[in-house]
Each structure stands twice: as structure tokens, then as C-alpha cells.
Design an enzyme around this catalytic site. Structure first.
Site, PDB file in Angstrom:
ATOM      1  N   ASP A  94       0.855  -1.181   0.000  1.00  0.00           N
ATOM      2  CA  ASP A  94       0.000   0.000   0.000  1.00  0.00           C
ATOM      3  C   ASP A  94       0.896   1.239   0.000  1.00  0.00           C
ATOM      4  OD1 ASP A  94       0.904   0.347   2.631  1.00  0.00           O
ATOM      5  OD2 ASP A  94      -1.082   0.147   3.542  1.00  0.00           O
TER       6      ASP A  94
ATOM      7  N   CYS B  63       3.069  -3.137   4.125  1.00  0.00           N
ATOM      8  CA  CYS B  63       2.345  -1.919   4.490  1.00  0.00           C
ATOM      9  C   CYS B  63       3.153  -1.241   5.598  1.00  0.00           C
ATOM     10  CB  CYS B  63       0.899  -2.210   4.889  1.00  0.00           C
ATOM     11  SG  CYS B  63       0.642  -3.218   6.363  1.00  0.00           S
TER      12      CYS B  63
ATOM     13  N   THR C  52       2.971  -1.379   8.940  1.00  0.00           N
ATOM     14  CA  THR C  52       3.359  -2.304  10.004  1.00  0.00           C
ATOM     15  C   THR C  52       3.363  -3.760   9.556  1.00  0.00           C
ATOM     16  OG1 THR C  52       1.083  -2.585  10.756  1.00  0.00           O
ATOM     17  CG2 THR C  52       2.378  -0.807  11.794  1.00  0.00           C
TER      18      THR C  52
ATOM     19  N   HIS D 262       8.089 -24.502  10.136  1.00  0.00           N
ATOM     20  CA  HIS D 262       7.018 -25.024  10.981  1.00  0.00           C
ATOM     21  C   HIS D 262       5.622 -24.813  10.408  1.00  0.00           C
ATOM     22  CE1 HIS D 262       9.631 -24.871  14.876  1.00  0.00           C
ATOM     23  NE2 HIS D 262      10.314 -25.258  13.817  1.00  0.00           N
TER      24      HIS D 262
ATOM     25  N   HIS E 267       4.713 -30.976  12.409  1.00  0.00           N
ATOM     26  CA  HIS E 267       4.438 -29.729  11.693  1.00  0.00           C
ATOM     27  C   HIS E 267       3.395 -29.942  10.604  1.00  0.00           C
ATOM     28  CE1 HIS E 267       7.531 -27.856  13.986  1.00  0.00           C
ATOM     29  NE2 HIS E 267       8.473 -28.636  13.492  1.00  0.00           N
TER      30      HIS E 267
END
Length: 152
Positions: free
Chosen positions: A8, A65, A67, A98, A134
Site C-alpha cells: 500500500d 504496508c 506495520t 514449521h 508440523h
């Protein structure tokens, strides 16, 4: 590997650094925007990248973005996507080993280009462990996805 990447307005500058880095590593890159400072809605870019991954047009996706939080939330709404928000090297490796993640979310306002490049390199080079525990856990996530999917 073919990588779809999107950002963004708060992440496009880091994306513009990451695209040539990915190309230098030998990957084919599909840049799905955005390319400006004008405010845009992060879900639009998350969905576009995730659609490419789910359709098989891209092997993996990268979302950026401010964060990484919004992008990761939107991405994880898409059936077939396992997106991890990563800001450190240990998590970059662990989320592949994992969780077999296929989309990576990063925050431009949280990490710099050097750390982002190293996270991406590790994330792309690390295989899924395919260990029994996993694989079982990833399958449980897929079952949850199917159970709560709005699609038939």
C-alpha cells in the site's frame, strides 16, 4: 521461483527496494502495486497478491504496508493462504519450517531495507520441514480454514 508482491502507500518504497533484490536472487517478480504515496486500501493489494498465489500463478507472495499487520490480517482471510508477519530473522526461518507459509508480510515503518532483504532471503531459502508434527499442525489449520470458509 515466481513471487507476487504488493504494497500500500505506506509500504511501496520498501517494495521498490525489494523487487530488484528478488530479481538479483534470480526470482521472477510480479509487482502488483501500489506505486504512490496517495492513500489506498491495503486489503485490495493483499487480495490481489493472494489470488495469484492461490491460483498458482505465483509460488509465493510478499505484502508490505506500514506495520504489516493489516496486510497479514487481510491475507489470512483468503482460503489457501498462510501469511506470517515477520520482523526478525528467527521468525522468517521458523515460519517456513514449521508453518509452511506461502505469503510474507512486512512493515516498512518497522524494519529497514537491509533487515527486510535478509528476512526475505531466509524465508525464500528455507524449506518446510515436513516433519510429522508440523505437517499435522498445518493440516489442522487447513481443516479450520475449510470449516469456517464461506465458500462451498
Amino acid at each position: 521461483m515466481k513471487i507476487a508482491i504488493g504494497a500500500d502507500h505506506a509500504g511501496y518504497r520498501l517494495k521498490d527496494v525489494i523487487v530488484p533484490f528478488l530479481q538479483e536472487l534470480g526470482h521472477e517478480v510480479e509487482d502488483l502495486g501500489c506505486n504512490c504515496e496517495q492513500s489506498v486500501d491495503y486489503p485490495d493489494y493483499a487480495i490481489t497478491v493472494c489470488d495469484r498465489v492461490v491460483q498458482g500463478a505465483a509460488d509465493r507472495g510478499i505484502l508490505i504496508c506500514g506495520t504489516g499487520i493489516g496486510m497479514s490480517i487481510a491475507a489470512n482471510k483468503v482460503p489457501g493462504i498462510r501469511c506470517a508477519l515477520v520482523h526478525d530473522l528467527f521468525s522468517a526461518k521458523a515460519t517456513r519450517e514449521h508453518n509452511d507459509t506461502n505469503v510474507l508480510a512486512l512493515g516498512e515503518r518497522v524494519i529497514g531495507p537491509g533487515v527486510a532483504q535478509e528476512i526475505i532471503r531466509i524465508w525464500l531459502e528455507t524449506p518446510f520441514s515436513e516433519g510429522e508434527r508440523h505437517t499435522g499442525r498445518v493440516n489442522k489449520v487447513k481443516e479450520l480454514e475449510h470449516r469456517f470458509s464461506l465458500q462451498p
